[in-house]
Design a protein around this motif. Structure first.
Motif, short mmCIF file in Angstrom:
data_model
loop_
_atom_site.label_atom_id
_atom_site.label_comp_id
_atom_site.label_asym_id
_atom_site.label_seq_id
_atom_site.Cartn_x
_atom_site.Cartn_y
_atom_site.Cartn_z
N LEU A 201 -107.30 65.59 67.03
CA LEU A 201 -105.92 65.75 66.51
C LEU A 201 -105.27 64.25 66.90
CD1 LEU A 201 -103.63 67.12 65.07
CD2 LEU A 201 -102.89 68.01 67.41
N ASN A 202 -104.99 63.74 68.09
CA ASN A 202 -104.36 62.58 68.13
C ASN A 202 -104.95 61.50 67.64
OD1 ASN A 202 -104.24 60.01 70.06
ND2 ASN A 202 -102.53 61.19 70.62
N GLN A 203 -106.09 61.32 67.54
CA GLN A 203 -106.91 60.08 66.57
C GLN A 203 -106.56 60.17 65.22
OE1 GLN A 203 -108.16 57.58 68.25
NE2 GLN A 203 -107.34 58.51 70.18
N ILE A 204 -106.64 61.35 64.86
CA ILE A 204 -106.44 61.64 63.33
C ILE A 204 -105.01 61.07 62.72
CG2 ILE A 204 -106.37 63.19 61.23
CD1 ILE A 204 -108.92 64.53 62.51
N VAL A 205 -104.13 61.70 63.61
CA VAL A 205 -102.43 61.56 63.29
C VAL A 205 -102.36 60.20 63.47
CG1 VAL A 205 -100.46 61.77 64.35
CG2 VAL A 205 -101.90 63.62 64.04
N THR A 206 -102.63 59.53 64.57
CA THR A 206 -102.69 58.26 64.69
C THR A 206 -103.29 57.01 63.52
OG1 THR A 206 -102.69 58.42 67.27
CG2 THR A 206 -103.18 55.97 66.22
N LYS A 207 -104.37 57.66 62.98
CA LYS A 207 -104.96 56.92 61.68
C LYS A 207 -104.39 57.01 60.67
CE LYS A 207 -107.67 54.63 59.36
NZ LYS A 207 -107.58 53.09 59.27
N TYR A 208 -103.44 58.36 60.57
CA TYR A 208 -102.69 58.34 59.34
C TYR A 208 -101.20 57.64 59.56
CZ TYR A 208 -104.24 62.26 56.68
OH TYR A 208 -104.88 63.08 55.64
N ALA A 209 -100.94 57.68 60.88
CA ALA A 209 -99.63 56.74 61.04
C ALA A 209 -100.02 55.17 60.82
CB ALA A 209 -99.11 56.90 62.44
N GLN A 210 -100.83 54.76 61.36
CA GLN A 210 -101.40 53.38 61.29
C GLN A 210 -101.66 53.08 59.83
OE1 GLN A 210 -104.69 52.96 63.88
NE2 GLN A 210 -103.54 52.57 65.65
N THR A 211 -102.12 53.71 59.03
CA THR A 211 -102.17 53.67 57.53
C THR A 211 -101.15 53.39 56.79
OG1 THR A 211 -104.40 54.95 57.53
CG2 THR A 211 -103.30 54.53 55.31
N ILE A 212 -100.14 54.07 57.02
CA ILE A 212 -98.60 53.96 56.48
C ILE A 212 -98.04 52.85 57.13
CG2 ILE A 212 -96.66 55.31 56.41
CD1 ILE A 212 -98.05 58.07 56.58
N ALA A 213 -97.98 52.82 58.33
CA ALA A 213 -97.62 51.36 59.03
C ALA A 213 -97.95 50.02 58.43
CB ALA A 213 -97.81 51.64 60.44
N SER A 214 -98.98 50.18 57.78
CA SER A 214 -99.73 48.95 57.05
C SER A 214 -98.88 48.59 55.62
CB SER A 214 -101.23 49.16 57.04
OG SER A 214 -101.44 49.81 55.91
N LYS A 215 -98.19 49.45 55.27
CA LYS A 215 -97.68 49.30 54.11
C LYS A 215 -96.10 48.67 54.18
CE LYS A 215 -100.68 52.17 52.73
NZ LYS A 215 -102.00 51.90 52.25
N SER A 216 -95.56 48.23 53.05
CA SER A 216 -94.30 47.52 53.13
C SER A 216 -93.42 48.35 53.62
CB SER A 216 -93.73 46.92 51.73
OG SER A 216 -92.61 46.80 51.59
N SER A 217 -92.56 48.25 54.63
CA SER A 217 -91.59 49.03 55.23
C SER A 217 -90.33 49.42 54.15
CB SER A 217 -90.98 48.56 56.46
OG SER A 217 -90.25 47.55 56.33
N LEU A 218 -90.24 48.39 53.54
CA LEU A 218 -89.11 48.46 52.53
C LEU A 218 -89.30 49.41 51.37
CD1 LEU A 218 -86.48 47.31 51.06
CD2 LEU A 218 -87.81 45.96 49.63
N VAL A 219 -90.78 49.39 50.99
CA VAL A 219 -91.17 50.37 50.16
C VAL A 219 -91.20 51.72 50.45
CG1 VAL A 219 -93.18 50.75 48.35
CG2 VAL A 219 -92.45 48.34 48.70
N VAL A 220 -91.76 52.00 51.75
CA VAL A 220 -91.97 53.08 52.25
C VAL A 220 -90.63 53.95 52.49
CG1 VAL A 220 -92.62 54.38 54.39
CG2 VAL A 220 -94.02 52.58 53.18
N LYS A 221 -89.55 52.98 52.92
CA LYS A 221 -88.01 53.43 53.05
C LYS A 221 -87.44 53.80 51.82
CE LYS A 221 -83.58 51.85 54.55
NZ LYS A 221 -82.78 50.77 54.84
N THR A 222 -87.71 53.01 50.95
CA THR A 222 -87.04 53.35 49.59
C THR A 222 -87.93 54.69 48.82
OG1 THR A 222 -86.81 50.96 48.83
CG2 THR A 222 -87.02 52.46 46.92
N GLY A 223 -89.11 54.84 48.88
CA GLY A 223 -89.78 56.04 48.54
C GLY A 223 -89.19 57.25 49.24
N LYS A 224 -89.24 57.12 50.58
CA LYS A 224 -88.90 58.46 51.37
C LYS A 224 -87.43 58.96 50.86
CE LYS A 224 -87.87 60.34 55.90
NZ LYS A 224 -88.31 60.18 57.10
N GLU A 225 -86.52 57.79 51.03
CA GLU A 225 -85.16 58.07 50.56
C GLU A 225 -85.17 58.82 49.10
OE1 GLU A 225 -81.50 55.25 49.59
OE2 GLU A 225 -81.74 55.53 51.49
N ALA A 226 -85.71 58.15 48.09
CA ALA A 226 -85.66 58.51 46.73
C ALA A 226 -86.30 60.05 46.59
CB ALA A 226 -86.40 57.62 45.62
#
Length: 273
Positions: A201-226
């Protein structure tokens, strides 16, 4: 997914422990044995979320818990003790539910994605916590319920988050029966994204998190808010709104860089702007 390694347990001290690693902030509920959402725990968790908003190093948040229970909901002993107040606890109850609403909205409105890592029982406001997160990954041993109806207290506030994640029939089934569902059923209902073995569980969640963390934080923020904004709109208004968002996004440096990198078949270099 990348190779999954064996989990190394982390010792924690309550009520909320924060650990930042490679852009992923892990907030661990450490209020044993039930990880109940007392006023102190909700205040601590809300404060950590607020602090993370100002930290540019935080790109994803993982919400997890220490012990055998993810979160048993509100601290009923704390609340019951206030029935001896002159107003029979009314002011304290109002304060508690207001603090809970603030916490849940802080998760939804947070500029970075929040992932629930669920192992063990998530009940009532604990389930509300899971439902409020952007993603939820559970172990096979995780269980979920809204049992308020069994103790004379309908889960009205957890219902807000629950009904925005699962179908009305599934939400009402849980709310009216108060019965516990297993992780597989929670996935079927749409409450969690994935169900995985506890040891990974911990390792899979961390992998998901690191995958998302590798994206542009501006784009992720924009998308989540929208995403959350358009969900509250009518069909035509949602298209008009998201059209404006995409125009603004196209003008961002990271969109220019990302599209250029795609066309040029190279890895993008994000500037988060």
């Amino acid at each position: 997914m990348a190779e999954i390694l064996a989990i190394k347990p982390v010792a924690v001290e309550g009520p909320v422990v924060a650990q930042l690693d490679k852009g992923v902030l892990r907030l661990t509920l450490a209020n044993p044995p039930a990880n109940a959402l007392s006023l102190a725990v909700m205040a601590a968790l809300t404060a950590e979320l607020e602090r993370a908003k100002a930290d540019k190093a935080v790109r994803v948040i993982v919400l997890s818990a220490a012990g055998k229970v993810f979160c048993a909901g509100h601290d009923l002993k704390e609340m019951t003790a206030r029935r001896t107040d002159a107003d029979h606890g009314k002011a304290f109850f109002a304060e508690t539910f207001a603090a809970c609403a603030t916490l849940m909205q802080a998760i939804v409105r947070h500029p970075v994605p929040v992932i629930a890592e669920v192992d063990g029982l998530a009940t009532a406001a604990g389930l509300q916590l899971v439902a409020s997160c952007d993603l939820a990954i559970a172990s096979h041993e995780a269980t979920f319920c809204t049992p308020g109806v069994n103790i004379g207290l309908f889960c009205s506030t957890p219902m807000v988050a629950l009904s925005r994640n699962v179908s009305r029939k599934h939400a009402m089934e849980m709310l009216l029966t108060g019965e516990t569902i297993d992780a597989a059923t929670a996935k079927e209902f749409g409450l969690v994204n994935r169900v995985v073995p506890r040891e990974y569980l911990n390792q899979i969640v961390t992998k998901y998190a690191q995958t998302i963390a590798s994206k542009s934080s501006l784009v992720v923020k924009t998308g989540k808010e929208a995403f959350y904004a358009q969900a509250e709109m009518g069909f035509a208004d949602a298209y008009a709104y998201t059209g404006r968002i995409m125009v603004e996004n196209m003008l961002a440096r990271d969109a220019e860089e990302g599209i250029g990198a795609f066309i040029g078949k190279r890895k993008p270099e994000w500037k988060d702007e």
